[in-house]
Design a protein around this motif. Structure first.
Motif, PDB file in Angstrom:
ATOM      1  N   ALA A 204       0.801  -1.441   0.465  1.00  0.00           N
ATOM      2  CA  ALA A 204      -0.419  -0.216  -0.178  1.00  0.00           C
ATOM      3  C   ALA A 204       1.100   0.736  -0.135  1.00  0.00           C
ATOM      4  N   ARG A 205       1.651   1.182   0.758  1.00  0.00           N
ATOM      5  CA  ARG A 205       3.317   2.320   1.043  1.00  0.00           C
ATOM      6  C   ARG A 205       3.670   2.587   0.048  1.00  0.00           C
ATOM      7  N   ALA A 206       4.397   1.319  -1.409  1.00  0.00           N
ATOM      8  CA  ALA A 206       4.813   1.230  -2.252  1.00  0.00           C
ATOM      9  C   ALA A 206       3.066   2.324  -3.604  1.00  0.00           C
ATOM     10  N   GLU A 207       2.341   1.930  -3.553  1.00  0.00           N
ATOM     11  CA  GLU A 207       1.706   2.047  -4.282  1.00  0.00           C
ATOM     12  C   GLU A 207       0.961   3.747  -4.047  1.00  0.00           C
ATOM     13  N   TRP A 208       1.673   3.802  -3.148  1.00  0.00           N
ATOM     14  CA  TRP A 208       1.693   5.601  -3.608  1.00  0.00           C
ATOM     15  C   TRP A 208       2.723   6.094  -4.777  1.00  0.00           C
ATOM     16  N   LEU A 209       2.822   5.549  -5.630  1.00  0.00           N
ATOM     17  CA  LEU A 209       3.984   5.955  -6.369  1.00  0.00           C
ATOM     18  C   LEU A 209       2.558   6.609  -7.688  1.00  0.00           C
ATOM     19  N   LEU A 210       1.510   5.551  -7.553  1.00  0.00           N
ATOM     20  CA  LEU A 210       0.730   6.751  -9.040  1.00  0.00           C
ATOM     21  C   LEU A 210       0.232   8.349  -8.301  1.00  0.00           C
ATOM     22  N   PHE A 211       0.083   8.532  -6.418  1.00  0.00           N
ATOM     23  CA  PHE A 211      -0.304   9.124  -6.346  1.00  0.00           C
ATOM     24  C   PHE A 211       0.241  10.719  -7.119  1.00  0.00           C
ATOM     25  N   ILE A 212       1.817  10.842  -6.867  1.00  0.00           N
ATOM     26  CA  ILE A 212       2.706  11.044  -7.228  1.00  0.00           C
ATOM     27  C   ILE A 212       2.769  11.624  -9.033  1.00  0.00           C
ATOM     28  N   ALA A 213       2.480  10.127  -9.459  1.00  0.00           N
ATOM     29  CA  ALA A 213       1.651  10.050 -11.485  1.00  0.00           C
ATOM     30  C   ALA A 213       1.199  10.722 -11.779  1.00  0.00           C
ATOM     31  N   ALA A 214       0.014  10.630 -10.937  1.00  0.00           N
ATOM     32  CA  ALA A 214      -1.228  11.699 -11.287  1.00  0.00           C
ATOM     33  C   ALA A 214      -0.758  12.935 -11.888  1.00  0.00           C
ATOM     34  N   PHE A 215      -0.161  13.434 -11.060  1.00  0.00           N
ATOM     35  CA  PHE A 215       0.180  14.539 -11.449  1.00  0.00           C
ATOM     36  C   PHE A 215       1.220  14.984 -12.916  1.00  0.00           C
ATOM     37  N   TYR A 216       1.408  14.154 -12.831  1.00  0.00           N
ATOM     38  CA  TYR A 216       2.054  14.303 -14.234  1.00  0.00           C
ATOM     39  C   TYR A 216       1.439  13.410 -15.645  1.00  0.00           C
ATOM     40  N   ASN A 217       0.662  12.423 -15.209  1.00  0.00           N
ATOM     41  CA  ASN A 217      -0.031  12.089 -15.835  1.00  0.00           C
ATOM     42  C   ASN A 217       0.939  10.730 -16.728  1.00  0.00           C
ATOM     43  N   ARG A 218       1.422  10.400 -15.138  1.00  0.00           N
ATOM     44  CA  ARG A 218       2.106   8.441 -15.937  1.00  0.00           C
ATOM     45  C   ARG A 218       1.664   7.398 -15.544  1.00  0.00           C
ATOM     46  N   GLU A 219      -0.104   8.070 -15.111  1.00  0.00           N
ATOM     47  CA  GLU A 219      -0.530   6.650 -14.421  1.00  0.00           C
ATOM     48  C   GLU A 219       0.096   5.348 -14.844  1.00  0.00           C
ATOM     49  N   GLY A 220      -0.196   5.330 -16.281  1.00  0.00           N
ATOM     50  CA  GLY A 220       0.147   4.396 -16.919  1.00  0.00           C
ATOM     51  C   GLY A 220       1.451   3.207 -16.872  1.00  0.00           C
ATOM     52  N   LEU A 221       2.649   4.393 -16.731  1.00  0.00           N
ATOM     53  CA  LEU A 221       4.061   3.798 -16.336  1.00  0.00           C
ATOM     54  C   LEU A 221       3.755   3.654 -15.289  1.00  0.00           C
ATOM     55  N   ALA A 222       3.375   4.370 -13.619  1.00  0.00           N
ATOM     56  CA  ALA A 222       3.098   3.897 -12.113  1.00  0.00           C
ATOM     57  C   ALA A 222       3.205   2.599 -12.372  1.00  0.00           C
ATOM     58  N   GLU A 223       1.599   2.447 -12.662  1.00  0.00           N
ATOM     59  CA  GLU A 223       0.888   0.503 -12.929  1.00  0.00           C
ATOM     60  C   GLU A 223       1.939   0.002 -13.264  1.00  0.00           C
ATOM     61  N   LYS A 224       2.399   0.425 -14.443  1.00  0.00           N
ATOM     62  CA  LYS A 224       3.340  -0.874 -15.425  1.00  0.00           C
ATOM     63  C   LYS A 224       4.810  -1.451 -14.168  1.00  0.00           C
TER      64      LYS A 224
END
Length: 393
Positions: A204-224
């Motif tokens: 859960a803590r690691a999944e906050w990677l998607l939090f940062i990604a959302a500000f840069y429209n990099r959700e797809g990369l973060a999900e991978k």
């Protein structure tokens, strides 16, 4: 009075009613149109994190921070939309963040690690506490003034303001709390709060990677990236679960006569359990945050014969250091057998632990370390990454 007067009053009354009805209909129509325009189209699919959500609308997205223990409690909301656009109806209390995000300032090394994982270090305008940063690329960019150092004990607010970042990302109260918020507001610098440390499940803590990604429209990369981390983690966890035995484990050292031991819900306790260790306080409920306030005697009574000791202290590099800290430490079986480990294998000269930097987005590597410590035969040839065995000298 003229005979026409009553009719005039009647006419005014009727017209007023018509106008009132018309305005009300117009208001309803307008409201419905706005509601339609602000209808949520989709949401980011999060598998473990409880502390944030990302929702997508027509022309903007909303990132919401919630209390991990009470997800109905909203803590902050960020509305990402093109500069100059008015705040959407229903989100007036949110913080507007203009897109595309240009550069940001980072206070926590955890957020630096998230940016690095997404290939976004070029978007870091400033950092604090340079001597605690492990990321070599970021340190080099500071030396070349591609990233500015804005202080350690106190932020250089004038330098920060001159950089005009899209926002500064903080960890809330740990970074100065209200005092810092007042200064940032006065300088019109937006503050975004990343609360990944509130999550106690490692993934859960690691999944906050998607939090940062959302500000840069990099959700797809973060999900991978996250899917790879999660897959590795779960495979390692399954391997540890198959071990025939579970070594008993305890943690930390006393500080000013108080031994702060993690409770069973603590992040470290979860990692120990997933690595196939038997944490001796796994069933204990917290008395201080997510820790227990214990004395030496109570710890010794329970952990005297424990198999493994994770001291997790900045100043312990040898068993001699452990003895110097307190001669009573030599009474533990783990000390006598040399089964003492510390997470300071990767640190800066000033004591910045990479465990708390890149380890947050690499829980699979932490888990591999702990499995190697608890069950050496399960990972033949593996070399410890964050942890190190505390040697005799």
């Amino acid at each position: 009075m003229s005979n026409k007067t009553p009719y005039r009053f009647l006419w005014v009354f009727v017209m007023a009613g018509v106008l009132f009805t018309s305005c009300r209909q117009g208001a309803n129509t307008h409201s419905q149109a706005e509601k339609k325009a602000c209808a949520k189209l989709s949401s980011l699919n999060l598998k473990y994190a409880r502390g944030f959500t990302v929702d997508y609308y027509d022309g903007f997205k909303v990132i919401t921070i919630r209390d991990c223990n009470d997800t109905a409690r909203l803590l902050a909301q960020y509305v990402l939309m093109p500069a100059g656009k008015p705040m959407p109806v229903g989100f007036e209390n949110g913080v507007a963040v203009a897109t595309p995000v240009r550069k940001i300032a980072c206070i926590s090394t955890t957020h630096i690690a998230q940016m690095a994982k997404l290939g976004l270090t070029d978007s870091i305008a400033a950092v604090t506490n340079l001597d605690l940063i492990n990321d070599a690329e970021v340190v080099e960019k500071v030396k070349r003034h591609l990233i500015e150092d804005i202080g350690s004990q106190e932020i250089d607010y004038e330098k920060l303001a001159a950089l005009a970042p899209s926002f500064i990302i903080t960890s809330g109260s740990f970074d100065g709390g209200d005092k810092m918020s007042v200064k940032l507001d006065a300088l019109h610098i937006k503050q975004v709060t990343g609360l990944e440390y509130k999550e106690q499940e490692p993934l859960a803590r690691a999944e906050w990677l998607l939090f940062i990604a959302a500000f840069y429209n990099r959700e797809g990369l973060a999900e991978k990236e996250f899917d790879t981390i999660a897959q590795n983690y779960l495979q390692l966890k399954a391997k540890a679960a198959a071990a025939a035995t579970k070594p008993t484990v305890f943690c930390n050292l006393p500080f000013k006569e108080i031994w702060y031991m993690p409770c069973g819900e603590n992040y470290i306790a979860r990692l120990i359990a997933d690595a196939g260790g038997d944490f001796l306080w796994k069933d204990a409920k917290a008395t201080n945050g997510l820790n227990l306030n214990l004395n030496y005697e109570s710890v010794y009574n329970k952990a005297a014969n424990a198999d493994c000791w994770l001291v997790d202290a900045s100043f312990i590099y040898s068993l001699s250091d452990l003895k110097k800290a307190d001669a009573k430490n030599t009474f533990f079986k783990a000390y006598k057998t040399g089964q003492v480990y510390n997470y300071n294998n990767r640190e800066t000269p000033a004591g910045g632990f990479d465990f708390w930097e890149s380890g947050t987005v690499n829980p699979d590597k932490i888990l591999a370390d702990l499995i190697k410590i608890f069950h050496p035969g399960l990972l033949p040839g593996y070399q410890l990454y964050y942890y190190r065995r505390v040697n005799a000298k």
